[in-house]
Design an enzyme around this catalytic site. Structure first.
Site, PDB file in Angstrom:
ATOM      1  N   TYR A  32      26.154 -57.008   0.822  1.00 28.37           N
ATOM      2  CA  TYR A  32      25.777 -58.403   0.611  1.00 28.37           C
ATOM      3  C   TYR A  32      26.866 -59.343   1.105  1.00 28.37           C
ATOM      4  O   TYR A  32      27.965 -58.916   1.460  1.00 28.37           O
ATOM      5  CB  TYR A  32      25.502 -58.661  -0.877  1.00 28.37           C
ATOM      6  N   LYS A 146      31.659 -54.629   1.412  1.00 30.01           N
ATOM      7  CA  LYS A 146      31.082 -55.539   0.406  1.00 30.01           C
ATOM      8  C   LYS A 146      29.767 -54.930  -0.087  1.00 30.01           C
ATOM      9  O   LYS A 146      28.663 -55.370   0.252  1.00 30.01           O
ATOM     10  CB  LYS A 146      30.897 -56.949   0.983  1.00 30.01           C
ATOM     11  N   GLU A 178      43.543 -56.516  -6.175  1.00 27.51           N
ATOM     12  CA  GLU A 178      42.874 -57.831  -6.037  1.00 27.51           C
ATOM     13  C   GLU A 178      42.265 -58.161  -7.383  1.00 27.51           C
ATOM     14  O   GLU A 178      42.723 -57.649  -8.411  1.00 27.51           O
ATOM     15  CB  GLU A 178      41.841 -57.771  -4.910  1.00 27.51           C
TER      16      GLU A 178
END
Ligand code: PLP
Length: 281
Positions: A32, A146, A178
């Site tokens: 996505y 992703k 992250e």
């Protein structure tokens, strides 16, 4: 009326039918993107489309449209919905077929869907800063993709939310990677540190813009992982994403970062970032 993207058509949202055997639904077998829209303009759309195709290639999913066709469809989706400020979300899955881990054959069409959402820029966060918490990074080893599989991120963000925090700063052992849905940076003695863009993080499109901004304002960048202890002793900490833009972190698990307010470099990065936004139609 809301309009959505369904394969290569813009249709009324209610008319979309997704099979319960869609591989995105059953396996998270898809990818996505999220693109920010400012005053009716998509920001860095081409970069997001490029990453979408790169993610697809990494999972061997063939997108049956060219990048140009997809770009035009996304543009049409924004226009049809009269979206001024918000996001475009789009995803593609490996199609619908009787459940089997093995890829379907090439005749099974991929399923592309997309929709828009109205949202305003979180200005108060930019000005006041936010709190974050450390959470162990239990995600897989291909965070550069992703992927629709977001359970690791969902669990981390939920934990952060339950602790009253905006973000979860993820770490593998001592190494900070992250956040659940953002990249993380530390600034110490006039140098910006962030994890290298390898398989442990998603190389955020906002991250790439921020690194350009850093060069513009004379802030040296070191793409090296920080430890948890490093984060706590940074002068400034920032998280970034399409929706977070340049968000200062002023507290991590009760440890005050710097002076407990957004720092000088953060302010400069925010200004440089804002200067790039398509704020006029
Ligand atoms: N890292 C992760 C895990 C994310 O999910 C996201 C965005 O959703 C980001 C980083 C930031 O990426 P971008 O700047 O492209 O929004």
């Amino acid at each position: 009326m809301a309009y959505s993207l369904w394969n290569d058509q813009i249709v009324e949202e209610e008319s979309i039918v997704v099979s319960p055997e869609d591989r995105g639904y059953q396996f998270g077998d898809g990818i996505y993107e999220v693109v920010k829209v400012y005053n009716g303009n998509m920001f860095t759309a081409q970069e997001h489309i490029d990453r979408f195709y790169a993610s697809a290639e990494k999972i061997r999913l063939v997108i049956p449209y060219t990048k140009d066709v997809l770009h035009k469809l996304l543009h049409e989706l924004v226009e049809k919905n009269n979206l001024d400020n918000g996001h475009v979300y789009f995803q593609i899955t490996r199609g619908a077929i009787s459940r089997n881990h093995v890829f379907p054959d090439a005749s099974v069409p991929a399923v592309l869907t997309g929709n828009v959402k109205v949202s305003e820029r979180p200005i108060a966060n930019f000005e006041k800063g936010v709190k974050a918490t450390f959470v162990e990074d239990i995600r897989w080893l291909r965070c550069d993709i992703k992927s629709l599989n977001l359970l690791g991120a969902v669990l981390a963000k939920q934990e952060a939310s339950e602790k009253g925090c905006y973000e979860a700063i993820l770490h593998r052992g001592d190494i900070v990677t992250e956040c659940s849905s953002a990249n993380v940076y530390g600034i110490k003695d006039g140098t910006l540190y962030t994890h290298p863009a390898d398989n442990f993080i998603l190389n955020g499109i906002t991250r790439q813009v921020i690194l350009t901004c850093a060069a513009e304002i004379g802030l040296p960048v070191v793409e090296e992982a920080m430890t948890k202890a490093d984060v706590l002793t940074m002068d400034e900490v920032i998280v970034s994403s399409v929706s977070s833009e340049v968000t200062p972190v002023i507290d991590v698990d009760g440890h005050v970062i710097g002076q407990g307010v957004p720092g000088e470099w953060t302010r400069k990065l925010q200004q440089a970032f804002e200067a790039k936004l398509p704020l006029a139609k």
